[in-house]
Scaffold this motif. Structure first.
Motif, PDB file in Angstrom:
ATOM      1  N   TRP A 160       0.829  -1.212   0.000  1.00  0.00           N
ATOM      2  CA  TRP A 160       0.000   0.000   0.000  1.00  0.00           C
ATOM      3  C   TRP A 160       0.860   1.258   0.000  1.00  0.00           C
ATOM      4  O   TRP A 160       0.477   2.263  -0.577  1.00  0.00           O
ATOM      5  N   HIS A 161       2.015   1.181   0.669  1.00  0.00           N
ATOM      6  CA  HIS A 161       2.904   2.346   0.696  1.00  0.00           C
ATOM      7  C   HIS A 161       3.373   2.689  -0.718  1.00  0.00           C
ATOM      8  O   HIS A 161       3.482   3.870  -1.076  1.00  0.00           O
ATOM      9  N   ALA A 162       3.647   1.668  -1.515  1.00  0.00           N
ATOM     10  CA  ALA A 162       4.056   1.921  -2.896  1.00  0.00           C
ATOM     11  C   ALA A 162       2.931   2.569  -3.692  1.00  0.00           C
ATOM     12  O   ALA A 162       3.177   3.378  -4.587  1.00  0.00           O
ATOM     13  N   GLN A 163       1.701   2.242  -3.347  1.00  0.00           N
ATOM     14  CA  GLN A 163       0.544   2.782  -4.053  1.00  0.00           C
ATOM     15  C   GLN A 163       0.158   4.176  -3.542  1.00  0.00           C
ATOM     16  O   GLN A 163      -0.270   5.036  -4.320  1.00  0.00           O
ATOM     17  N   TYR A 164       0.300   4.375  -2.222  1.00  0.00           N
ATOM     18  CA  TYR A 164      -0.086   5.644  -1.585  1.00  0.00           C
ATOM     19  C   TYR A 164       1.093   6.129  -0.727  1.00  0.00           C
ATOM     20  O   TYR A 164       1.036   6.080   0.504  1.00  0.00           O
ATOM     21  N   PRO A 165       2.147   6.607  -1.331  1.00  0.00           N
ATOM     22  CA  PRO A 165       3.371   6.928  -0.577  1.00  0.00           C
ATOM     23  C   PRO A 165       3.223   8.076   0.418  1.00  0.00           C
ATOM     24  O   PRO A 165       4.057   8.205   1.327  1.00  0.00           O
ATOM     25  N   ASP A 166       2.193   8.899   0.284  1.00  0.00           N
ATOM     26  CA  ASP A 166       2.042  10.041   1.178  1.00  0.00           C
ATOM     27  C   ASP A 166       1.516   9.661   2.562  1.00  0.00           C
ATOM     28  O   ASP A 166       1.511  10.510   3.460  1.00  0.00           O
ATOM     29  N   TYR A 167       1.083   8.421   2.749  1.00  0.00           N
ATOM     30  CA  TYR A 167       0.389   8.056   3.991  1.00  0.00           C
ATOM     31  C   TYR A 167       1.273   7.318   5.005  1.00  0.00           C
ATOM     32  O   TYR A 167       0.916   7.205   6.170  1.00  0.00           O
ATOM     33  N   GLY A 168       2.399   6.770   4.578  1.00  0.00           N
ATOM     34  CA  GLY A 168       3.292   6.103   5.512  1.00  0.00           C
ATOM     35  C   GLY A 168       2.827   4.745   5.991  1.00  0.00           C
ATOM     36  O   GLY A 168       3.123   4.344   7.121  1.00  0.00           O
ATOM     37  N   PHE A 169       2.121   4.009   5.145  1.00  0.00           N
ATOM     38  CA  PHE A 169       1.629   2.691   5.555  1.00  0.00           C
ATOM     39  C   PHE A 169       2.763   1.738   5.937  1.00  0.00           C
ATOM     40  O   PHE A 169       2.555   0.831   6.744  1.00  0.00           O
ATOM     41  N   ASP A 170       3.937   1.942   5.358  1.00  0.00           N
ATOM     42  CA  ASP A 170       5.051   1.051   5.681  1.00  0.00           C
ATOM     43  C   ASP A 170       5.542   1.245   7.115  1.00  0.00           C
ATOM     44  O   ASP A 170       6.196   0.367   7.678  1.00  0.00           O
ATOM     45  N   ARG A 171       5.197   2.383   7.714  1.00  0.00           N
ATOM     46  CA  ARG A 171       5.634   2.656   9.095  1.00  0.00           C
ATOM     47  C   ARG A 171       4.542   2.375  10.115  1.00  0.00           C
ATOM     48  O   ARG A 171       4.758   1.638  11.075  1.00  0.00           O
ATOM     49  N   HIS A 172       3.362   2.962   9.924  1.00  0.00           N
ATOM     50  CA  HIS A 172       2.316   2.818  10.951  1.00  0.00           C
ATOM     51  C   HIS A 172       1.401   1.624  10.729  1.00  0.00           C
ATOM     52  O   HIS A 172       0.592   1.285  11.601  1.00  0.00           O
ATOM     53  N   LYS A 173       1.500   0.961   9.563  1.00  0.00           N
ATOM     54  CA  LYS A 173       0.712  -0.234   9.258  1.00  0.00           C
ATOM     55  C   LYS A 173      -0.795   0.005   9.340  1.00  0.00           C
ATOM     56  O   LYS A 173      -1.574  -0.922   9.603  1.00  0.00           O
ATOM     57  N   GLY A 174      -1.207   1.229   9.134  1.00  0.00           N
ATOM     58  CA  GLY A 174      -2.628   1.544   9.127  1.00  0.00           C
ATOM     59  C   GLY A 174      -3.183   2.010  10.461  1.00  0.00           C
ATOM     60  O   GLY A 174      -4.340   2.442  10.529  1.00  0.00           O
ATOM     61  N   TYR A 175      -2.394   1.923  11.521  1.00  0.00           N
ATOM     62  CA  TYR A 175      -2.882   2.352  12.835  1.00  0.00           C
ATOM     63  C   TYR A 175      -2.969   3.879  12.903  1.00  0.00           C
ATOM     64  O   TYR A 175      -2.329   4.598  12.129  1.00  0.00           O
ATOM     65  N   GLY A 176      -3.742   4.370  13.845  1.00  0.00           N
ATOM     66  CA  GLY A 176      -4.035   5.792  13.937  1.00  0.00           C
ATOM     67  C   GLY A 176      -2.960   6.596  14.638  1.00  0.00           C
ATOM     68  O   GLY A 176      -3.246   7.263  15.638  1.00  0.00           O
ATOM     69  N   THR A 177      -1.756   6.547  14.149  1.00  0.00           N
ATOM     70  CA  THR A 177      -0.663   7.336  14.713  1.00  0.00           C
ATOM     71  C   THR A 177      -0.847   8.810  14.344  1.00  0.00           C
ATOM     72  O   THR A 177      -1.647   9.160  13.457  1.00  0.00           O
ATOM     73  N   ALA A 178      -0.075   9.659  15.015  1.00  0.00           N
ATOM     74  CA  ALA A 178      -0.149  11.085  14.704  1.00  0.00           C
ATOM     75  C   ALA A 178       0.198  11.350  13.238  1.00  0.00           C
ATOM     76  O   ALA A 178      -0.445  12.172  12.568  1.00  0.00           O
ATOM     77  N   ALA A 179       1.210  10.649  12.725  1.00  0.00           N
ATOM     78  CA  ALA A 179       1.610  10.844  11.331  1.00  0.00           C
ATOM     79  C   ALA A 179       0.508  10.403  10.374  1.00  0.00           C
ATOM     80  O   ALA A 179       0.259  11.051   9.346  1.00  0.00           O
ATOM     81  N   HIS A 180      -0.159   9.302  10.705  1.00  0.00           N
ATOM     82  CA  HIS A 180      -1.254   8.821   9.856  1.00  0.00           C
ATOM     83  C   HIS A 180      -2.422   9.802   9.872  1.00  0.00           C
ATOM     84  O   HIS A 180      -3.002  10.135   8.824  1.00  0.00           O
ATOM     85  N   LEU A 181      -2.773  10.293  11.058  1.00  0.00           N
ATOM     86  CA  LEU A 181      -3.882  11.235  11.162  1.00  0.00           C
ATOM     87  C   LEU A 181      -3.569  12.537  10.433  1.00  0.00           C
ATOM     88  O   LEU A 181      -4.448  13.124   9.782  1.00  0.00           O
ATOM     89  N   GLU A 182      -2.316  12.962  10.482  1.00  0.00           N
ATOM     90  CA  GLU A 182      -1.917  14.169   9.766  1.00  0.00           C
ATOM     91  C   GLU A 182      -2.032  13.968   8.262  1.00  0.00           C
ATOM     92  O   GLU A 182      -2.503  14.853   7.531  1.00  0.00           O
ATOM     93  N   ALA A 183      -1.616  12.785   7.786  1.00  0.00           N
ATOM     94  CA  ALA A 183      -1.724  12.489   6.358  1.00  0.00           C
ATOM     95  C   ALA A 183      -3.184  12.424   5.922  1.00  0.00           C
ATOM     96  O   ALA A 183      -3.543  12.895   4.831  1.00  0.00           O
TER      97      ALA A 183
END
Length: 210
Positions: A160-183
């Protein structure tokens, strides 16, 4: 056969452990804001024990990957299944998780004598089954299923990170981290996001008039 016909649709529990092959079942991905929920069912080979099996959340990514390969190599059989984002939206996350577990058991190449499921809820099965609280730290087959489900879902997140690089799926794995919520706030939800989950739903809600 009379006993089987008299049982409810939900999987049932035995007060004793029948001899034969046991399948352990666990899930990965109930909590994230995006992506399907995955479940794995694993039947270990008692002749080929695997050292170090435990709850996947207590293992480093490197150790999980190593054990994942050991499980695939030495287990009698293994099955991974999912419930989609659409099914999570339609059924709710608990029922979608149980559906993924049911599919994982159905996908096993061998038919187990008993199914041991992590947690306190059981999917609908036509097999003797037992829910085991904290089973991923108490039962080797459940721990193995926990590892397989986690590694497989993490690999999906990398894709998914390769498909949507702006979201950081490779780091947060979809969880609601601050970085994910900001994205999410900056870019909006993707088709992977669970629109019924509160942080995503809040972004989709129409703005209140001033």
């Amino acid at each position: 056969m009379r006993l089987r016909k008299s049982l409810p649709r939900e999987a049932y529990t035995l007060g004793w452990n029948p001899p034969g092959l046991v399948a352990g079942v666990d899930e990965a991905g109930r909590g994230p804001l995006a992506g399907p929920v995955l479940a794995a069912a694993v039947m270990l080979d008692p002749r080929k024990p695997i050292a170090g099996l435990r709850d996947s959340k207590k293992l480093s990514p490197k150790r999980r990957e190593h054990l994942h390969e050991q499980i695939l190599e030495h287990a009698l059989c293994c099955s991974v299944a999912l419930a989609s984002v659409e099914e999570i939206e339609r059924l709710n996350i608990l029922q979608a998780t149980l559906l993924a577990m049911q599919r994982a058991v159905a996908g096993l190449r061998l038919r187990p004598t008993q199914v041991l499921v992590d947690g306190n809820r059981l999917p609908a099965l036509d097999l003797p089954a037992q829910a085991v609280v904290q089973g991923d730290d108490r039962v080797a087959a459940i721990a193995a299923a926990s590892i397989v489900a986690k590694v497989q879902r993490d690999r999906l997140c990398d894709a998914w990170h390769a498909q949507y690089p702006d979201y950081g799926f490779d780091r947060h794995k979809g969880y609601g981290t601050a970085a994910h919520l900001e994205a999410l706030q900056r870019c909006g939800p993707t088709p992977l996001h669970r629109r019924g989950f509160a942080p995503v739903a809040a972004l989709l809600a129409p703005a209140s008039p001033p």
